[in-house]
Design a protein around this motif. Sequence first.
Motif, PDB file in Angstrom:
ATOM      1  N   PRO A   1       0.802  -1.286   0.055  1.00 34.08           N
ATOM      2  CA  PRO A   1       0.023  -0.119   0.236  1.00 34.08           C
ATOM      3  C   PRO A   1       0.966   1.360  -0.030  1.00 34.08           C
ATOM      4  CG  PRO A   1      -0.970  -1.517   1.593  1.00 34.08           C
ATOM      5  CD  PRO A   1       0.512  -2.109   1.129  1.00 34.08           C
TER       6      PRO A   1
ATOM      7  N   GLU B   1     -15.402  -6.024 -10.321  1.00 34.24           N
ATOM      8  CA  GLU B   1     -16.261  -5.879  -8.951  1.00 34.24           C
ATOM      9  C   GLU B   1     -17.729  -5.524  -9.427  1.00 34.24           C
ATOM     10  OE1 GLU B   1     -16.320  -3.455  -4.995  1.00 34.24           O
ATOM     11  OE2 GLU B   1     -15.276  -2.569  -6.558  1.00 34.24           O
TER      12      GLU B   1
ATOM     13  N   ARG C   1     -14.473   2.573   1.668  1.00 37.35           N
ATOM     14  CA  ARG C   1     -13.688   1.261   1.437  1.00 37.35           C
ATOM     15  C   ARG C   1     -13.776   0.009   2.356  1.00 37.35           C
ATOM     16  NH1 ARG C   1     -11.059  -1.431  -1.243  1.00 37.35           N
ATOM     17  NH2 ARG C   1      -8.871  -1.326  -0.764  1.00 37.35           N
TER      18      ARG C   1
ATOM     19  N   GLY D   1     -14.695  -1.717  -3.380  1.00 40.89           N
ATOM     20  CA  GLY D   1     -13.331  -1.775  -3.968  1.00 40.89           C
ATOM     21  C   GLY D   1     -13.055  -0.201  -4.245  1.00 40.89           C
ATOM     22  N   ALA D   2     -11.684  -0.083  -4.625  1.00 44.52           N
ATOM     23  CA  ALA D   2     -11.491   1.190  -5.032  1.00 44.52           C
ATOM     24  C   ALA D   2     -11.789   1.643  -6.114  1.00 44.52           C
ATOM     25  CB  ALA D   2      -9.892   1.060  -4.959  1.00 44.52           C
TER      26      ALA D   2
ATOM     27  N   GLY E   1      -7.542   6.209  -8.166  1.00 45.83           N
ATOM     28  CA  GLY E   1      -7.910   4.970  -7.842  1.00 45.83           C
ATOM     29  C   GLY E   1      -6.656   4.204  -7.055  1.00 45.83           C
ATOM     30  N   GLY E   2      -5.599   4.532  -7.146  1.00 46.12           N
ATOM     31  CA  GLY E   2      -4.332   4.044  -6.414  1.00 46.12           C
ATOM     32  C   GLY E   2      -4.699   4.440  -5.007  1.00 46.12           C
TER      33      GLY E   2
ATOM     34  N   TRP F   1      -7.574   2.799  -3.166  1.00 44.87           N
ATOM     35  CA  TRP F   1      -7.202   1.249  -2.646  1.00 44.87           C
ATOM     36  C   TRP F   1      -6.484   1.360  -1.532  1.00 44.87           C
ATOM     37  CZ3 TRP F   1      -2.583  -1.170  -2.193  1.00 44.87           C
ATOM     38  CH2 TRP F   1      -2.626  -2.380  -2.165  1.00 44.87           C
TER      39      TRP F   1
ATOM     40  N   LYS G   1      -6.303   0.086   3.099  1.00 42.00           N
ATOM     41  CA  LYS G   1      -5.012  -0.785   3.792  1.00 42.00           C
ATOM     42  C   LYS G   1      -4.370   0.082   4.911  1.00 42.00           C
ATOM     43  CE  LYS G   1      -6.041  -3.947   0.469  1.00 42.00           C
ATOM     44  NZ  LYS G   1      -6.664  -5.247   1.004  1.00 42.00           N
TER      45      LYS G   1
ATOM     46  N   VAL H   1     -10.607  -5.490  -2.459  1.00 44.93           N
ATOM     47  CA  VAL H   1      -9.781  -4.817  -3.509  1.00 44.93           C
ATOM     48  C   VAL H   1     -10.591  -4.234  -4.443  1.00 44.93           C
ATOM     49  CG1 VAL H   1      -7.875  -5.141  -5.034  1.00 44.93           C
ATOM     50  CG2 VAL H   1      -8.130  -6.436  -2.623  1.00 44.93           C
TER      51      VAL H   1
END
Length: 299
Positions: A7, A57, A170, A174-175, A224-225, A228, A232, A299
Amino acid sequence: MPSRLLPLIVVLVSASILGLAPILVRLTETGPATAGFWRLLFALPLLLLLVGRPGGEGFGRPSKWMILAGLFFALDLSFWHYGIVMTSVANATVLCNLTPVVVTLVGWIVFKERPARLFVLALALAMGGAFAMAAGAAPGQGTNPVLGDIFSVSVALWYSGYFLTVKQARTTAGALRITFWATVAGVPVMGAAALLLGEDMIPATAAGWAACVGMGVMHVAGQGGVAWALGKLPASITAVTILIQPIVAAALGWLIFGETLSPIQALGGALVMGAIVLAQWSNRPKTKTGAAPEGTAPV
């Protein structure tokens, strides 16, 4: 690989990608709010493909947290772009970088993510580094310094709201799904803002259109990153780590526009990088035998 290493890498890469934003905004040949509108609109086709792909997803139904994230992000883009125009770049940068302070405080009070003392030191170093990067830049006031300062302060609140609503979303999604619905919610807000402010909506050249499309791709990869990673990592950790953005933006400004980096700005960049490492060290997980990894989410 340690549970937080991946992450962290994703946040660093995503934040570096988002460091392209001020460069691309300058190249879009449109108004400030319009640049944000094209960024979100051109992100949608790519998000449609990624979310709706076989085995993906799926779209599902948007939660209130996803919609709120989109509204917060639209407000962030609008006020950030105009704050830079109205006040000095130094003031806008320093005031916008109050985001980690807000996120840490809200994360502590609402989500019970109590920061370690070493993390507080890391936060102070990061803020000092961000201030040094801004203070080392060439001075210059904008069209309305007082209003620009107010707008820039508000950006810290809007972006904090985005961070925290995405973190809540989250827990159940998912992201990519979150990024998709937040983007859908943000498009009409940015479009309405651009129209109400009477901005130029259409880029004058193919290069301007290319910059608009590039912003859409950047949005999907960068936000998006970040979305995500927020499933985490603690929100406070992510907020500090993402301060690598102004370092990347400064480096790209030097390479593309010939904007030199002063020694004070270079020192500020080094402080931010050191703060990121210190923040990670202060929040290293205390593992127990058989314990589940902390902060896991879909995820």
